[in-house]
Design an enzyme around this catalytic site. Structure first.
Site, PDB file in Angstrom:
ATOM      1  N   GLU A  43       0.818  -1.213   0.000  1.00 23.27           N
ATOM      2  CA  GLU A  43       0.000   0.000   0.000  1.00 23.27           C
ATOM      3  C   GLU A  43       0.854   1.266   0.000  1.00 23.27           C
ATOM      4  O   GLU A  43       0.462   2.277  -0.568  1.00 23.27           O
ATOM      5  CB  GLU A  43      -0.920   0.014   1.234  1.00 23.27           C
ATOM      6  N   ASP A  59      -7.791  12.295  -5.526  1.00 26.36           N
ATOM      7  CA  ASP A  59      -8.481  11.074  -5.959  1.00 26.36           C
ATOM      8  C   ASP A  59      -9.958  11.138  -5.594  1.00 26.36           C
ATOM      9  O   ASP A  59     -10.644  10.119  -5.559  1.00 26.36           O
ATOM     10  CB  ASP A  59      -7.823   9.835  -5.335  1.00 26.36           C
TER      11      ASP A  59
END
Ligand SMILES: *[C@@H]1O[C@H](CO)[C@@H](O)[C@H](O)[C@H]1NC(C)=O
Ligand SMILES: *[C@@H]1O[C@H](CO)[C@@H](O)[C@H](O)[C@H]1NC(C)=O
Ligand SMILES: *[C@@H]1O[C@H](CO)[C@@H](O)[C@H](O)[C@H]1NC(C)=O
Length: 281
Positions: A43, A59
């Site tokens: 991640e 995002d």
């Protein structure tokens, strides 16, 4: 981070429940640390927990910050701040943002208006404030780690490797029972067992009335997850990005091939480039 109705529902339950017992030999404190560090490689690129990270990565989720990519637009950052308020007594450097954070958490807004200086506060406390770090750990556990381990408990999983795999999968796929979520993939895996499946892991599960060796179950689960990464069932997940992440499943297949079932000090897995790397507690 992306969150689901399942994790939110679990959060409410987890707030009052005692933490899951970590007593089984395959499920010790070191095994949990290793699970968290391995997923951190995939991640965040390394095994360090970035408590002070904070950025608007554009995002659609506002500011992304801390060890689990907590976002102002998905309610988990607000959970961390509320947990921090509990530990500080309520008046701290985040208090001035409470109204705005709550509003964006509820509406799922990616706006950063009214949050001037938010990232400086987050980074400063993340570097050195033990209570703020504890708050991040607590919400990572209640929203992400514990729900995956609850599903592991329902299966009767005993080995570190399978319990860690469910955490890794839940972080990427979400823990929900939608076709691409962790609970959905477990269901598909369960349904594939129509007879006993032998093995030598020392842990046997009861699946649909059949005796299934835990490693046989995990081997099948990894195939089901691979298939889902290649062909996500929900359109929303079919951006093509998942195909590029097969290395995180191959990593567990590699650890399985080396019979690293129960973890006590370290484990060898594969990094983002598919190279073997030793992760230690
Ligand atoms: C791993 O842990 C499980 C659960 O405690 C235990 O049943 C099993 O014997 C252990 N296996 C090894 C190889 O140590
Ligand atoms: C995959 O799609 C489902 C259904 O649309 C959604 O609930 C879930 O959050 C998506 N998972 C991810 C990781 O985007
Ligand atoms: C998988 O099967 C086990 C054993 O039958 C069951 O306890 C568990 O709830 C099932 N998990 C899911 C997500 O369906």
């Amino acid at each position: 981070m992306k969150i689901t109705a399942f994790t939110l529902g679990f959060l409410a339950a987890a707030a009052s429940a005692a933490p899951a017992a970590d007593t089984a030999s395959g499920n010790n404190a070191c095994a949990k640390t290793l699970a968290l560090k391995i997923t951190n490689i995939y991640e965040n690129g390394d095994t360090n927990f970035h408590y002070d990270y904070c950025e608007n990565i554009k995002d659609g989720r506002g500011f992304t910050s801390g060890i689990s990519g907590f976002c102002t637009g998905t309610a988990d950052a607000w959970e961390v701040v509320q947990q921090y308020h509990k530990l500080t007594g309520g008046k701290d450097s985040f208090s001035k943002y409470d109204g705005v954070l709550k509003k964006y958490a509820q509406s799922g807004s990616d706006s950063t208006s009214g949050l001037d200086g938010y990232c400086s506060v987050w980074s400063k406390l993340g570097k050195s404030d033990a209570k703020f770090r504890n708050a991040q750990d607590a919400i990572r556990d209640s929203m992400y780690y514990n729900p995956s381990q609850k599903l592991a408990d329902q299966l009767g999983l005993k080995l570190s490797i399978s319990r860690a795999q469910l955490y890794d999968c839940g972080i990427q796929h979400g823990t929900g029972s939608d076709a691409d979520g962790l609970a959905g993939l477990i269901k598909t895996t369960n349904a594939s067992f129509k007879a006993d499946a032998k093995g030598s892991s020392g842990s046997t599960l009861k699946i649909n009335g059949h005796n299934v060796d835990e490693v046989a179950w995990l081997t099948k689960f990894l195939q089901v997850r691979t298939n889902d990464l290649l062909h996500p069932k929900e359109k929303e997940n079919a951006s093509g990005a998942w195909k590029e992440t097969l290395y995180r499943v191959k990593s567990y297949q590699y650890a399985l091939s080396k019979k690293q079932y129960n973890w006590t000090k370290s484990v060898q897995v594969l990094d983002n480039d598919g190279k073997p790397v030793t992760v230690s507690c």
